[in-house]
Scaffold this motif. Structure first.
Motif, PDB file in Angstrom:
ATOM      1  N   ARG A   1       0.932  -1.226   0.012  1.00  0.00           N
ATOM      2  CA  ARG A   1      -0.037  -0.020   0.087  1.00  0.00           C
ATOM      3  C   ARG A   1       0.778   1.126   0.000  1.00  0.00           C
ATOM      4  O   ARG A   1       0.551   2.236  -0.829  1.00  0.00           O
ATOM      5  CB  ARG A   1      -0.838   0.035   1.276  1.00  0.00           C
ATOM      6  N   HIS A   2       1.859   1.218   0.806  1.00  0.00           N
ATOM      7  CA  HIS A   2       2.911   2.375   0.748  1.00  0.00           C
ATOM      8  C   HIS A   2       3.532   2.599  -0.440  1.00  0.00           C
ATOM      9  O   HIS A   2       3.892   3.653  -0.790  1.00  0.00           O
ATOM     10  CB  HIS A   2       3.772   2.304   1.952  1.00  0.00           C
ATOM     11  N   GLN A   3       3.878   1.555  -1.213  1.00  0.00           N
ATOM     12  CA  GLN A   3       4.390   1.898  -2.383  1.00  0.00           C
ATOM     13  C   GLN A   3       3.465   1.813  -3.763  1.00  0.00           C
ATOM     14  O   GLN A   3       3.915   2.318  -4.617  1.00  0.00           O
ATOM     15  CB  GLN A   3       5.253   0.169  -2.837  1.00  0.00           C
ATOM     16  N   GLY A   4       2.184   2.143  -3.315  1.00  0.00           N
ATOM     17  CA  GLY A   4       1.235   2.653  -4.182  1.00  0.00           C
ATOM     18  C   GLY A   4       0.815   1.213  -5.199  1.00  0.00           C
ATOM     19  O   GLY A   4       0.110   1.295  -6.118  1.00  0.00           O
ATOM     20  N   ARG A   5       1.086  -0.071  -4.667  1.00  0.00           N
ATOM     21  CA  ARG A   5       0.523  -1.355  -5.364  1.00  0.00           C
ATOM     22  C   ARG A   5      -0.564  -1.559  -4.711  1.00  0.00           C
ATOM     23  O   ARG A   5      -0.563  -2.808  -4.006  1.00  0.00           O
ATOM     24  CB  ARG A   5       1.984  -2.054  -5.148  1.00  0.00           C
ATOM     25  N   PHE A   6      -1.603  -0.886  -5.207  1.00  0.00           N
ATOM     26  CA  PHE A   6      -2.751  -1.232  -4.416  1.00  0.00           C
ATOM     27  C   PHE A   6      -3.485  -2.499  -4.902  1.00  0.00           C
ATOM     28  O   PHE A   6      -4.115  -3.120  -4.036  1.00  0.00           O
ATOM     29  CB  PHE A   6      -3.820   0.103  -4.642  1.00  0.00           C
ATOM     30  N   LYS A   7      -3.641  -2.764  -6.037  1.00  0.00           N
ATOM     31  CA  LYS A   7      -4.208  -4.148  -6.506  1.00  0.00           C
ATOM     32  C   LYS A   7      -3.501  -5.511  -5.768  1.00  0.00           C
ATOM     33  O   LYS A   7      -4.166  -6.068  -5.370  1.00  0.00           O
ATOM     34  CB  LYS A   7      -3.949  -4.317  -7.868  1.00  0.00           C
ATOM     35  N   GLU A   8      -2.143  -5.274  -5.712  1.00  0.00           N
ATOM     36  CA  GLU A   8      -1.334  -6.263  -4.807  1.00  0.00           C
ATOM     37  C   GLU A   8      -1.910  -6.278  -3.439  1.00  0.00           C
ATOM     38  O   GLU A   8      -2.009  -7.367  -2.739  1.00  0.00           O
ATOM     39  CB  GLU A   8       0.296  -6.369  -5.087  1.00  0.00           C
ATOM     40  N   ALA A   9      -2.005  -5.271  -2.857  1.00  0.00           N
ATOM     41  CA  ALA A   9      -2.173  -4.983  -1.523  1.00  0.00           C
ATOM     42  C   ALA A   9      -3.674  -5.477  -1.308  1.00  0.00           C
ATOM     43  O   ALA A   9      -3.826  -6.222  -0.371  1.00  0.00           O
ATOM     44  CB  ALA A   9      -1.975  -3.305  -0.986  1.00  0.00           C
TER      45      ALA A   9
END
Length: 153
Positions: A76-84
């Motif tokens: 989430r912090h990395q902006g990888r929302f779908k993976e999160a």
């Protein structure tokens, strides 16, 4: 390991990193040092190394709820929302009463994915599971209900 945990708890992050690095080098097949190194790296904002440590923890125990939860936060912090999102969903499918998983999935839906109805459901579940945080979650729930009602007008 006790010394590393103690150093983490007292805020001596440099000592904790040294101890945990030594443990992962000496015992690369032990879960706990990798997991705690990932948590510590996340806490200090070192997202790349946090992700690497947590991925190693998940290679050792793919079902570990703490590793899944912490890695989802990193994503989430990395902006990888779908993976999160996928990782939170897998966590909660296996551990439906994981309070912090519901809290953080609610945050993801609320603040990053703009899906307030889904966020509300997870905030409510978090409030039901977490006695210590009910006051905070009640504020989130009330605010989200207000926003949803305003959008419906």
């Amino acid at each position: 390991m006790r010394q590393a945990i103690s150093a983490m708890q007292t805020g001596d992050e440099a000592q904790a990193v040294l101890l945990l690095q030594g443990l992962v080098e000496a015992y690369p097949d032990l879960l706990s040092p990798w997991l705690n190194l990932g948590i510590l790296r996340l806490r200090t904002g070192q997202l790349e190394s946090a992700d690497a440590a947590l991925q190693q923890a998940l290679r050792l125990d793919p079902e570990n709820p703490v590793a899944r939860h912490q890695r989802a936060i990193v994503l989430r912090h990395q902006g990888r929302f779908k993976e999160a999102l996928a990782l939170y969903q897998a966590l909660l499918a296996a551990h439906p009463d994981h309070a912090l998983g519901h809290r953080n999935l609610g945050i993801l839906y609320d603040l990053y994915l703009n899906q307030p109805q889904q966020a509300l459901a997870h905030y409510r579940r978090y409030a039901a599971l977490s006695v210590d945080e009910q006051a905070e979650s009640r504020v989130w729930i009330a605010e989200l209900q207000r926003r949803i009602a305003a959008e419906d007008r």
